[in-house]
Design an enzyme around this catalytic site. Sequence first.
Site, short mmCIF file in Angstrom:
data_model
loop_
_atom_site.label_atom_id
_atom_site.label_comp_id
_atom_site.label_asym_id
_atom_site.label_seq_id
_atom_site.Cartn_x
_atom_site.Cartn_y
_atom_site.Cartn_z
N CYS A 14 -4.15 2.06 6.50
CA CYS A 14 -4.05 1.35 7.83
C CYS A 14 -5.59 0.93 8.51
CB CYS A 14 -2.92 2.07 8.63
SG CYS A 14 -2.64 0.94 10.02
N HIS A 27 1.48 3.52 4.97
CA HIS A 27 1.24 5.01 5.26
C HIS A 27 1.89 5.88 4.30
CE1 HIS A 27 -0.65 4.34 9.29
NE2 HIS A 27 0.00 3.37 9.33
N GLU A 29 0.96 8.79 3.76
CA GLU A 29 0.86 10.14 4.36
C GLU A 29 1.97 10.45 5.38
OE1 GLU A 29 -0.68 7.66 7.67
OE2 GLU A 29 -0.70 7.66 5.38
#
Length: 223
Positions: free
Chosen positions: A85, A193, A195
């Site tokens: 991002c 994302h 994560e």
Amino acid sequence: MKFAVLVFPGSNCDRDMFNAAIKSGVEAEYVDYRETSLSGFDGVLIPGGFSFGDYLRSGAMASVAPIISEVKRLAAEGKPVLGVCNGFQILTEIGLLPGALLHNDSHLFISRNEELEIVNNQTAFTNLYEQGEKVIYPVAHGEGHYYCTDEIYQQLKANNQIILKYVNNPNGSYDDIAGIVNKKGNVCGMMPHPERALETLLGTDSGVKLFEAMVKSWREQHV
């Protein structure tokens, strides 16, 4: 293996990145943007957020932070660098990845899960996925439209640098591009994302294999 998790003013995914590294079985440490050394680290994770409030443009002010010269050094040494991002935006600003991230076509902030396709599983970031595998990662961005010139796009295709595409393009990205790597294959940037995709309880664990792939690739070279 030990990852440096960079922290800028406005970072908001640094703890998620830290957790992803620990979950993949390696060490991690937060590193402030004012530091001038990444000695002792084997890789770099650049998290999402709004570094420096996205003033000027996303990633612009972070690109001149003191720690950036060390990020470039580790990248030149072939160590893995992942920017997610805002981290992807920073990597394009500092020239480690080609192209730029523009405002979404809708001019709205998008926050939801998106289906993605692994279009190159022969990288240090995707080698635990199947070619063509569909995954679910969250997206959360207002400037996620990946743009590049036709010339750069042809280079990305020729070098198999496009690794991740949107199934239903949410932001107008060129050719549905969601993630790319550099020519050497050790620097990766993506808007979605991984994560935030570590637990089925939270909706998806599709991101686990990306971090495990990074660790696997490093260990194959160093252990």
